[in-house]
Design an enzyme around this catalytic site. Structure first.
Site, PDB file in Angstrom:
ATOM      1  N   SER A  55      41.817  38.055  39.111  1.00  0.00           N
ATOM      2  CA  SER A  55      42.219  39.045  38.110  1.00  0.00           C
ATOM      3  C   SER A  55      41.109  40.094  37.940  1.00  0.00           C
ATOM      4  O   SER A  55      40.658  40.671  38.921  1.00  0.00           O
ATOM      5  CB  SER A  55      42.567  38.345  36.798  1.00  0.00           C
ATOM      6  OG  SER A  55      43.220  39.215  35.922  1.00  0.00           O
ATOM      7  N   ASP A 110      49.144  37.890  39.212  1.00  0.00           N
ATOM      8  CA  ASP A 110      47.772  37.610  38.796  1.00  0.00           C
ATOM      9  C   ASP A 110      47.341  36.225  39.276  1.00  0.00           C
ATOM     10  O   ASP A 110      48.003  35.212  39.027  1.00  0.00           O
ATOM     11  CB  ASP A 110      47.693  37.683  37.269  1.00  0.00           C
ATOM     12  CG  ASP A 110      46.270  37.711  36.750  1.00  0.00           C
ATOM     13  OD1 ASP A 110      45.493  36.823  37.131  1.00  0.00           O
ATOM     14  OD2 ASP A 110      45.938  38.618  35.970  1.00  0.00           O
TER      15      ASP A 110
END
Length: 764
Positions: free
Chosen positions: A56, A205
């Site tokens: 991320s 993500d």
């Protein structure tokens, strides 16, 4: 004995030299910005970083470092206003082409859908626009990707980035291919960003399944020492009673992330967790404090790091290695435009709009490619077009590939305004797109309330020929109802003026150097005004009726980079318009008219209007100026009130169009004012402005209600306003105190939620 000591010392030296350090950077939304401070502290203390694995925001920071950016360069980028716009999905209208900018409307909620031929729909659930983010990642990572030949082991620092395949519920370790796509994938928070395909799969993500990938670092690189920087923790230690409603939306975006476990870092490594209490996963505007937190925490643990990492590399040595890596860069020029998921007819359209490749410009610089890409995605339909920059090793040139993601061809806008005066209304706009040889955009808009009602129907067809141009047939219906009092607390709703105008035009427009638009209009109008001629009026009286209808035409040049459609504080806008009217006048007298018979006449006239608005700084205090001038050769109509209603008007303040201001109308005038916008917080501002209106040919009423021209050079009318404005997700929330040089509307207080926006009258 001495010889054995030397052998042991030599072996220890070789072991020390061979020691490898791996760095793990967790996800955590904006809190991942703290990783930059960790990198700064490590470099300053000569701690080497041989491998990086990130998830991320940790993947974004780690990817930038692996691509050869220094911690200082990453910090400058993260602290820039550009980065804040990228990650939050804000638009920068100064970078977009004005040619595609649609007329402002009161909408503040947009529902984007995909509508197929069987009328099946799919709702687009993404909250943020990713246009600027996508191209920025592609641009910043392109050179490193070219040097490494899409092998993440050959970057400045060998690198792995985590992503998630939500269909098979598996973590994905990205180690080759497009670096920018890998970073974009690991940042794809579900429901916030639109997912992209990597190797044919939609990825999200990486924190969904592995937010702190220590195991991936050990498996992929087997480092001697692991340094794990974790910024993910419990959102709250205890349930936040009383705050849960306010915190729910922000927390929902990140509470699904896989929890980070400090025990994943082996005893031979170092676990770092900066103190980020009080910060949330969406606090991107607090980047400087987050970086400082990461730096301070790492410095507090630097002795432990030094004890476990015996290898050293000076800042100068790292900079030298970084320069050697970047010196392998290639000239940033493009010679090919490629497509994915566009048919052959659509590709022809895009090539013409993009203007590339061509014989005149066989190669384009990165600045030209960026500018033309932003021009393309300025049209809302193309905002889901994903850019990929790759390097062709044979030709030694870069290529831009445009990928068509899920179509978004049906859009519904909702909005309106709620006000303490009787000017509240609701708005709905429906957009439908069809793309093949041309781009077709059909629009239906409705706005309804006691004071104002409107309907708009248009179809815009964009052609990629002769540079580029569009044709747009358009029909607009407007109705205004000015009463004796529009205050909700007063009962008098006697109509003093009811205006109905209908216009049907054919517009033809061209872009002018990306930032402006030239437009020709041909068509007609059919207006009807019902009004009184005297101040004394009752419910049994009848209104005069004036009809103006006929042919109109005009030419205009306009540009607009203002940051908001109302209550702007940065940017500039200007417009120049010349119009021709050939109209028939028909008047039927009411009970307040001195005339007894109907009246007919034919008129032709020209009008011109120039307007400019500009804000001069982007700091906390933002001054601005507005200037407007108008001229009309319109003849005097049947009586004073009819002439005044149809004369050009200056509307200095946000609520001016909701008031009939006699002293701000004239056949020719100059008006202007100054504004001061003071930012109190990121969303709340205090605005103060003052305007002056100087008519050159003002209108006065004669003894028999006829219109007369007054050329009093000393006549000036003033207007001023002071307001607090909060820019909320549903539009501006404003409390304003207004002053006008006007007998009926001299001083007023207005509170409104939403946009006070109306269509322009057909005469404008």
């Amino acid at each position: 004995m001495r010889q054995a000591f030397l052998i042991c010392l030599l072996s220890l030296t070789q072991l020390t030299y061979a020691q490898k350090v791996g760095l793990v950077l967790s996800g955590g939304g904006a809190k991942g910005i703290a990783h930059i401070g960790v990198l700064k502290a490590l470099e300053e203390n000569h701690i080497p970083v041989d491998y990086i694995v990130g998830t991320s925001m940790g993947g974004i920071v780690g990817g930038c470092y692996a691509a050869g950016m220094s911690p200082q360069q990453i910090e400058e980028l993260i602290l820039s206003q550009d980065f804040l716009r990228w990650v939050t999905g804000q638009t920068d209208k100064d970078k977009y082409s004005y040619y595609f900018r649609e007329e402002d409307n009161p909408g503040f909620i947009t529902l984007t859908l995909t509508l197929d031929s069987a009328f099946n729909t799919q709702v687009n659930t993404s909250l943020a626009k990713d246009v600027l983010l996508n191209f920025a990642l592609a641009e910043y990572m392109a050179q490193a990707e070219a040097i490494a030949k899409q092998n993440f082991d050959s970057l400045f620092i060998p690198f792995r980035v985590m992503a998630a395949d939500v269909f098979s519920q598996a973590q994905i370790v990205l180690k080759k291919g497009s670096l920018s796509k890998a970073l974009r994938a690991t940042q794809t928070v579900p429901f916030f960003y639109t997912p992209i395909r990597v190797d044919g799969k939609y990825l999200f993500d990486g924190g969904v399944y592995n937010n702190f990938p220590v195991d991936v670092l050990q498996r992929e690189f087997a480092p001697d020492v692991v340094i794990g920087s974790n910024v993910s923790s419990k959102v709250f230690n205890e349930y936040p009673f009383g705050e849960d409603d306010e915190l729910l939306d922000n927390s929902m975006l990140f509470m699904f992330l896989d929890k980070s476990n400090p025990e994943d870092v082996p005893e031979s490594g170092v676990y770092l967790q900066p103190n980020l209490d009080g910060y949330t996963a969406v606090d991107f505007n607090k980047a400087r404090s987050l970086i400082d937190s990461g730096y301070v925490h790492t410095m507090r643990n630097i002795d432990e790091i030094r004890n476990k990492v015996v290898s050293r590399i000076t800042v100068e040595e790292v900079d030298q290695k970084r320069k050697q890596f970047s010196n392998r860069s290639y000239p940033f020029v493009f010679d090919t435009l490629k497509f994915e998921s566009f048919n052959s007819k659509q590709q022809i359209y895009l090539k013409r709009v993009f203007g590339f490749p061509s014989r005149k410009e066989p190669e384009l610089s990165i600045d030209e490619v960026r500018s033309r890409y932003l021009k393309l995605v300025s049209e809302n339909y193309f905002s889901n077009t994903f850019p990929t920059i790759s390097f062709n090793q044979q030709r030694r040139k870069f290529e831009l590939e445009l990928t068509r993601r899920r179509r978004k061809n049906f859009q519904v806008d909702f909005g309106g305004v709620l006000a303490t005066r009787d000017i509240s209304n609701i708005f709905t706009g429906i957009n439908f797109y069809h793309f093949d040889k041309q781009l077709l955009h059909s629009y239906i808009g409705f706005q309804t309330g006691n004071f104002y009602t409107s309907g708009t129907l248009s179809t815009r067809i964009d052609f990629p020929f002769f540079g580029q141009f569009f044709i747009e047939p358009r029909f607009v219906y407007n109705r205004w109802n000015y009463s004796a009092s529009n205050n909700l607390l007063r009962e008098d709703r006697t109509t003093l003026l009811r205006r109905v105008d209908r216009s049907y035009t054919l517009k033809v427009g061209w872009p002018v150097k990306e930032k402006a638009k030239l437009m020709l209009e041909f068509g007609g109008m059919a207006n009807k005004d019902n009004y009184i001629n005297e101040a004394i009026f009752n419910n049994t009286s009848t209104l005069d009726e004036l009809k103006l209808g006929g042919i109109t035409g005009g030419v205009s040049l306009s540009a607009n980079t203002l940051d908001k459609k109302q209550y702007a504080s940065t940017g500039r806008a200007y417009s120049i318009a010349i119009n021709y009217y050939n109209l028939n006048e028909n008047h039927s007298p009411g009970s307040s008219s001195v005339r007894l018979l109907d009246y007919e006449a034919s008129h032709q006239w020209l009008s011109a209007r120039v307007r400019a608005e500009k804000y001069f700084t982007k700091g906390r205090v933002r001054p601005g100026l507005v200037v407007e001038a108008a001229y009309s050769s319109m003849p005097l109509l049947v009586n004073y009130q009819a002439t005044l209603i149809n004369a050009p008007a200056y509307n200095p303040l946000p609520d001016s169009r909701s008031l009939f201001l006699e002293r701000f109308r004239a056949l020719s005038y100059v008006g202007g004012g100054a504004r001061i916008v003071v930012g109190l917080t990121s969303k709340l501002e205090w605005r103060t402005e003052a305007h002056a209106f100087k008519p050159f040919e003002s209108l006065v009423q004669g003894p028999n209600q006829q219109a007369l021209i007054d050329t009093d050079l000393l006549q000036v009318s003033l207007a001023a306003s002071s307001a607090f404005v909060y820019h909320s997700p549903i539009g501006p929330i404003s409390l304003m105190l207004n002053y006008y040089d006007d007998d009926e509307n001299e001083l007023g207080v207005l509170f409104h939620v939403g946009y006070l926006l109306f269509n322009k009258p057909s005469a404008e």
